[in-house]
Design an enzyme around this catalytic site. Structure first.
Site, PDB file in Angstrom:
ATOM      1  N   ALA A  15       5.313  -1.197  -3.534  1.00 33.66           N
ATOM      2  CA  ALA A  15       5.777   0.344  -4.046  1.00 33.66           C
ATOM      3  C   ALA A  15       5.614   1.111  -2.783  1.00 33.66           C
ATOM      4  CB  ALA A  15       4.735   0.477  -4.940  1.00 33.66           C
ATOM      5  N   GLU A  19       4.755  -8.180  -7.315  1.00 31.63           N
ATOM      6  CA  GLU A  19       4.487  -8.380  -8.589  1.00 31.63           C
ATOM      7  C   GLU A  19       5.803  -8.147  -9.452  1.00 31.63           C
ATOM      8  OE1 GLU A  19       2.163  -4.364  -7.886  1.00 31.63           O
ATOM      9  OE2 GLU A  19       1.142  -5.276  -9.598  1.00 31.63           O
ATOM     10  N   GLU A  70      -3.175  -4.102  -2.009  1.00 33.05           N
ATOM     11  CA  GLU A  70      -3.281  -2.840  -2.327  1.00 33.05           C
ATOM     12  C   GLU A  70      -4.849  -2.461  -2.048  1.00 33.05           C
ATOM     13  OE1 GLU A  70      -1.728  -5.132  -4.067  1.00 33.05           O
ATOM     14  OE2 GLU A  70      -0.076  -4.308  -5.328  1.00 33.05           O
TER      15      GLU A  70
HETATM   16  C1  HXC Z   1       6.839   2.887   2.091  1.00 29.60           C
HETATM   17  C2  HXC Z   1       7.187   1.164   3.689  1.00 29.60           C
HETATM   18  C3  HXC Z   1       6.266   0.092   3.057  1.00 29.60           C
HETATM   19  C4  HXC Z   1       5.729   0.560   1.573  1.00 29.60           C
HETATM   20  C5  HXC Z   1       6.963  -0.516   4.973  1.00 29.60           C
HETATM   21  N1  HXC Z   1       7.325   0.652   4.799  1.00 29.60           N
HETATM   22  N2  HXC Z   1       6.281  -0.858   3.637  1.00 29.60           N
HETATM   23  N3  HXC Z   1       7.174   2.294   3.249  1.00 29.60           N
HETATM   24  N4  HXC Z   1       5.933   1.920   1.462  1.00 29.60           N
HETATM   25  N5  HXC Z   1       5.016  -0.144   0.883  1.00 29.60           N
HETATM   26  C6  HXC Z   1       8.295   1.482   6.002  1.00 29.60           C
HETATM   27  C7  HXC Z   1       7.276   1.536   7.035  1.00 29.60           C
HETATM   28  O1  HXC Z   1       6.775   2.937   6.880  1.00 29.60           O
HETATM   29  C8  HXC Z   1       8.409   2.018   8.314  1.00 29.60           C
HETATM   30  O2  HXC Z   1       9.110   3.144   7.943  1.00 29.60           O
HETATM   31  C9  HXC Z   1       9.339   0.895   7.837  1.00 29.60           C
HETATM   32  O3  HXC Z   1       9.146   0.489   6.482  1.00 29.60           O
HETATM   33  C10 HXC Z   1       9.047  -0.533   8.778  1.00 29.60           C
HETATM   34  O4  HXC Z   1       7.682  -0.690   8.520  1.00 29.60           O
HETATM   35  P1  HXC Z   1       6.955  -1.211   9.724  1.00 29.60           P
HETATM   36  O5  HXC Z   1       5.474  -0.970   9.297  1.00 29.60           O
HETATM   37  O6  HXC Z   1       7.039  -0.284  11.146  1.00 29.60           O
HETATM   38  O7  HXC Z   1       7.212  -2.664   9.933  1.00 29.60           O
HETATM   39  P2  HXC Z   1       6.395  -3.935  10.702  1.00 29.60           P
HETATM   40  O8  HXC Z   1       5.497  -3.208  11.828  1.00 29.60           O
HETATM   41  O9  HXC Z   1       7.123  -4.955  10.850  1.00 29.60           O
HETATM   42  O10 HXC Z   1       4.944  -4.104   9.329  1.00 29.60           O
HETATM   43  C11 HXC Z   1       5.579  -4.897   8.199  1.00 29.60           C
HETATM   44  C12 HXC Z   1       4.650  -4.575   7.185  1.00 29.60           C
HETATM   45  C13 HXC Z   1       4.147  -3.160   6.971  1.00 29.60           C
HETATM   46  C14 HXC Z   1       3.488  -5.465   7.595  1.00 29.60           C
HETATM   47  C15 HXC Z   1       5.016  -5.183   5.883  1.00 29.60           C
HETATM   48  O11 HXC Z   1       5.238  -2.399   6.931  1.00 29.60           O
HETATM   49  C16 HXC Z   1       3.173  -3.015   5.847  1.00 29.60           C
HETATM   50  O12 HXC Z   1       2.105  -3.169   6.044  1.00 29.60           O
HETATM   51  N6  HXC Z   1       3.664  -2.312   4.725  1.00 29.60           N
HETATM   52  C17 HXC Z   1       2.881  -1.872   3.570  1.00 29.60           C
HETATM   53  C18 HXC Z   1       2.570  -3.199   2.773  1.00 29.60           C
HETATM   54  C19 HXC Z   1       1.737  -2.778   1.687  1.00 29.60           C
HETATM   55  O13 HXC Z   1       0.604  -2.235   1.950  1.00 29.60           O
HETATM   56  N7  HXC Z   1       2.171  -2.832   0.451  1.00 29.60           N
HETATM   57  C20 HXC Z   1       1.512  -2.615  -0.841  1.00 29.60           C
HETATM   58  C21 HXC Z   1       1.734  -1.035  -1.345  1.00 29.60           C
HETATM   59  S1  HXC Z   1       0.660  -0.530  -2.603  1.00 29.60           S
HETATM   60  P3  HXC Z   1       9.197   4.480   9.110  1.00 29.60           P
HETATM   61  O14 HXC Z   1       9.835   5.634   8.355  1.00 29.60           O
HETATM   62  O15 HXC Z   1       7.771   4.571   9.766  1.00 29.60           O
HETATM   63  O16 HXC Z   1      10.234   3.597  10.015  1.00 29.60           O
HETATM   64  C22 HXC Z   1       1.527  -1.358  -3.779  1.00 29.60           C
HETATM   65  C23 HXC Z   1       1.112  -0.945  -5.177  1.00 29.60           C
HETATM   66  C24 HXC Z   1       1.997  -1.253  -6.486  1.00 29.60           C
HETATM   67  O17 HXC Z   1       2.483  -2.026  -3.677  1.00 29.60           O
HETATM   68  C25 HXC Z   1       1.301  -0.745  -7.758  1.00 29.60           C
HETATM   69  C26 HXC Z   1       1.935   0.815  -7.876  1.00 29.60           C
HETATM   70  C27 HXC Z   1       1.493   1.234  -9.381  1.00 29.60           C
END
Ligand code: HXC
Length: 260
Positions: free
Chosen positions: A66, A114, A134
């Site tokens: 998300a 999910e 998360e």
């Molecule tokens: C918003 C995101 C994102 C996310 C990546 N990006 N994941 N933006 N939400 N979930 C964006 C980054 O901010 C970045 O934007 C661009 O995508 C590229 O990502 P990088 O981090 O630079 O890439 P990389 O170094 O290759 O790392 C990849 C990654 C990392 C390991 C997947 O991006 C990451 O850890 N992402 C978050 C994963 C996560 O925690 N997901 C769960 C979210 S909570 P910019 O603008 O900086 O270039 C969730 C809850 C669901 O999903 C339920 C809700 C009710």
């Protein structure tokens, strides 16, 4: 319906939804989820579509979660609404007649995973990565992951993934039963189309009923679930496709199902 964050293609009998925010690793914001919801409704009401596929654009992600940038400042009330939107989308995927295949072409994390787990079948590329990270952000999955993950992989593995936030590779995800199959990245979509066409060649009412029986029956006591199975099995004998399919077998012909 016009879409900004997704691409929708009809290649009958298959409908394809591609999450199209590759620069944000296809992170799911509200707008994107509402668009996927609209596309699922649109494609599932098309008579020539028998299987839906959901995938991500680019080579890096199916959906990396998300959208954290949208979530960071949500109030408690807004967070609940965001979670409800994800639940509505995932439930819609489970309730439409057509099977839905997730073609996971990279990161499938958090809300992205999910979404994948709400699909009937998950095929992945060798570079795919799966997880519910998360807890790294001090929250829990909110699109159904706490429930659907343990239903897929069991309590032991499910608890471990949910408490550690660990990310696993495609082969590990397959071994634990989270996903169905792993393919080389450049073959993924061809394989997914091949598997989709195989499903689409079967009796569509039977496939739809099998999907419904699994969805409705899984959490029921066995005797109640078996009663629904008996009713559905018997009901299919009122269809033209059943007569056609069984006669075709006896006459050694290939059946052509019409879905009636
Ligand atoms: C918003 C995101 C994102 C996310 C990546 N990006 N994941 N933006 N939400 N979930 C964006 C980054 O901010 C970045 O934007 C661009 O995508 C590229 O990502 P990088 O981090 O630079 O890439 P990389 O170094 O290759 O790392 C990849 C990654 C990392 C390991 C997947 O991006 C990451 O850890 N992402 C978050 C994963 C996560 O925690 N997901 C769960 C979210 S909570 P910019 O603008 O900086 O270039 C969730 C809850 C669901 O999903 C339920 C809700 C009710």
């Amino acid at each position: 319906m016009a879409f900004e964050n997704i691409l929708v293609e009809k290649k009958p009998p298959v409908g394809i939804i591609t999450i199209n925010r590759p620069e944000q690793l296809n992170a799911l914001n509200s707008k994107t989820m509402m668009e996927i919801y609209g596309a699922v409704g649109e494609l599932s009401s098309s008579e020539d579509i028998r299987v839906l596929v959901i995938t991500g654009s680019g080579k890096k992600a199916f959906a990396a979660g998300a959208d954290i940038k949208e979530m960071v400042n949500l109030s408690v009330t807004q967070a609940r609404a965001f979670s409800e939107l994800g639940h509505r989308l995932c439930t819609a995927i489970e309730e439409i007649q057509q099977p839905v295949i997730a073609a996971v072409n990279g990161f499938s994390l958090g809300g992205g995973n999910e979404l994948a787990m709400a699909c009937d079948i998950i095929y992945a590329s060798e570079n795919a990565r799966f997880g519910q990270p998360e807890v790294n952000l001090a929250v829990v999955p909110g699109f159904g992951g706490t429930q659907r993950l343990v239903r897929r992989v069991g309590l032991a593995k499910g608890r471990e993934l949910l408490y550690t936030g660990e990310i696993v590779n495609a082969q590990e995800a397959k071994t634990m039963g989270m996903i169905n199959e792993v393919y080389p990245a450049d073959e993924l979509m061809d394989k997914v189309m091949e598997r989709s066409r195989l499903i689409a060649s079967k009796g569509p009412l039977a496939v739809a009923q099998a999907k419904r029986l699994i969805y409705q029956g899984f959490d029921l006591p066995l005797c109640g679930a078996l009663e629904i199975e008996r009713q559905v099995f018997a009901g299919l004998f009122g269809t033209n496709d059943q007569r056609h399919g069984m006669k075709a077998f006896i006459e050694k012909k290939k059946p052509e199902y019409k879905g009636n």
